[in-house]
Design an enzyme around this catalytic site. Sequence first.
Site, PDB file in Angstrom:
ATOM      1  N   TYR A 487       0.892  -1.389  -0.092  1.00  0.00           N
ATOM      2  CA  TYR A 487      -0.014  -0.045  -0.164  1.00  0.00           C
ATOM      3  C   TYR A 487       1.007   1.200  -0.006  1.00  0.00           C
ATOM      4  O   TYR A 487       0.939   1.968  -1.121  1.00  0.00           O
ATOM      5  CB  TYR A 487      -0.866   0.183   1.133  1.00  0.00           C
ATOM      6  N   SER A 567      -6.594   0.821  -4.480  1.00  0.00           N
ATOM      7  CA  SER A 567      -6.378   2.539  -4.277  1.00  0.00           C
ATOM      8  C   SER A 567      -5.131   3.069  -4.331  1.00  0.00           C
ATOM      9  O   SER A 567      -4.606   2.974  -5.385  1.00  0.00           O
ATOM     10  CB  SER A 567      -7.332   2.640  -2.859  1.00  0.00           C
ATOM     11  N   ASP A 650     -17.943   3.474  -8.350  1.00  0.00           N
ATOM     12  CA  ASP A 650     -16.970   3.726  -7.035  1.00  0.00           C
ATOM     13  C   ASP A 650     -17.054   5.537  -7.122  1.00  0.00           C
ATOM     14  O   ASP A 650     -16.582   6.087  -7.932  1.00  0.00           O
ATOM     15  CB  ASP A 650     -15.532   3.377  -7.420  1.00  0.00           C
ATOM     16  N   HIS A 685     -15.853   1.382  -3.541  1.00  0.00           N
ATOM     17  CA  HIS A 685     -14.446   1.330  -3.238  1.00  0.00           C
ATOM     18  C   HIS A 685     -14.176   0.068  -2.597  1.00  0.00           C
ATOM     19  O   HIS A 685     -12.942  -0.005  -2.527  1.00  0.00           O
ATOM     20  CB  HIS A 685     -13.983   2.686  -2.494  1.00  0.00           C
TER      21      HIS A 685
END
Length: 714
Positions: A487, A567, A650, A685
Amino acid sequence: MHRKSLSAPLALVALLMTPGAAGATDAAAPASGLAYPATERDGTADTQFGVTVADPYRWLEDDVRVAPKVADWVAAQNKVTDAYLDTLPGRDIFAKRMTELYNYERFGLPRKAGARYFYTRNDGLQPQAVLHVRDGLAGEGRVLIDPNGWAKDGATALAEWEPSEDGRYLLYAVQDGGTDWRIVRVMDVATGADTPDEIRWVKFSSLDWAKDGSGFYYSRFPEPQAGEAFQSLNENHAVYFHKLGTPQSADVLIHASPDQPKLNHSTRVTDDGKYVLVVSSEGTDERYALTLHPVKGGKAIALVDDFANNWEYVTNQGPRFTFVTNRDAPRQHIVSLDIRKPGVLTEIVPQQEATLVGASRVGDRLILSYLGDAKSEARMVALDGKPVATINLAAIGSAAGFGGKPGDPETFYAFSSFAQPTTIYRLDTVSGKTDVFAAPKLTFDPKQFAVEQRFYKSKDGTEVPMFVIQKKGVDRSKGSPTLLYGYGGFNVSLTPAFSPTRLAWVDKGGVLAIANLRGGGEYGKAWHDAGRLANKQNVFDDFIAAGEYLIAEGIAGPGKLAIEGGSNGGLLVGAVTNQRPDLFAAALPAVGVMDMLRFDRFTAGRYWVDDYGYPSRESDFRNLLGYSPYHNIRGGTAYPAILVTTADTDDRVVPGHSFKYTAQLQHADIGPKPHLIRIETRAGHGSGKPTDKIIAEAADKYAFAAKWTGLAVE
């Protein structure tokens, strides 16, 4: 790969993204025999700071709900992707194993209100968890809210919920189709009937009851213009008080900032019920202002107004307030201040080697949550900071919870690890006794799996931790198909957590690696700062170094490494695929931020400037353009197999990011491997997604990764 100078990416972008003739279409066919849908390219381009950047797929930013042309493109892409995924032999096997691993009774953390205990439960494969309530700890639980009947596709979810102080009422939010918008309602707990109260246009809001149960505080945006609810920028957030039994139009404005429309505001009613603490911020970097509003009226008190540090309310004793903050302590400490002299801080618990990530008051104790090398630790101290006890947790895992209130020594916490689903514990902070409140009955043996933590060096010599999860007894002599997840942003820490979908990958013989990249919060503010703004390349270097380490150590075989992220992690996967396409066999970017020059123009995107910078500022623009996944796809270079995933509705990272990125992948000359997009319908999302959709998407992704890493799924 050495980082290029700024001039190199700019020249590359000019070469690859030259505007095509308006109305031209792509109908590229990779050597694998796939025929991608035709995608129109037009002459759209922007010039900033002397640089002209083409954007031939900007029309794909339009909302699928109101743009038939985009809806047709989505349908055409899904048709090609579905046909390809149908050929993958491991798909059904993964889906079956994931279903088995998901099929266990699981509970959410209980919340105590009055004599009642509220908690969620999923019997295994229910699309959504069901909210239950018990009258007393040993009472028989009864269903309070079952959202599984709200929509035929299971995509309408129970989001945030909060019982009133006495447990008489329940405040709850409804989330439809994965959107960030909420509809807030109130239920009478005894009867299970909703009151007439209903609040709309709520987003990014805490829900806080007045201590007397007369009403609640919430935050909302103005009602968007027709057709703009899911793409327009979110501005002019404001805090209101809603009195039960009155219409929303009568709600009282508590806090707003019309002169600073980009500020967001959340609330916390103080432990004594005398104040409402409003926490204000512009972005995501946990740089806050604090304003205290007396509940019974009177002048608001500005406690902090410099937007320089993180502040998290813990408790107060009269005018003395206790906070977690990183002011003068990058890994955070506990301080107190007197609201009559808010500029003077008193340290209660000094900064430790481990990173302090939270604190709560339970009875007359403070429970402090720490991360030590990305693993949870919990300690109990007195209100004055004197040590009381260490709360014993398993060696490698994550703890969450520890909520409570003054005068009640009871708290609950959850503990899980990569191979151990969540167990809920009850802790008495006076006696120190811990009991199991709810433990899962498993369909597998966690002892079959080995979890270890390793440390590797990044490009600049920084040591980065990484968890490696494997199934015992599998032949690893030639290196294994490996899934590397990351991430690296927004101060988010990747701690050990149970995932039935990822465990299915390990169960079928693959290796799972999770890297704790810079940009996260594992080691506090300095670790976050080292991976944001002008330092963002460090995140990509950390991830690339993780892949190189896995191969060098013989954990992943050459040509057997897949990468995944969602994301900000989708951005990560897109960026490193452009920078080192030779290193990876497959890439799985999910709901990614792919156009770094326009991310701040849609819904919540403007908040992300804290991590990414402002595209309108020259230095940030040049940095963003240097790594933007959409703008740096390298034609003439063989790319790994790529399966992009997103959802057509989203409204956090709008799907136009993934649509444009995929169109450019399919247009560019990047080799014969498939470059596809899987577009979920009536999903957002990620939050609120029903279980069956989670399993279906994960089975598709991991079957795709298995195909291109050589994992034989049996």
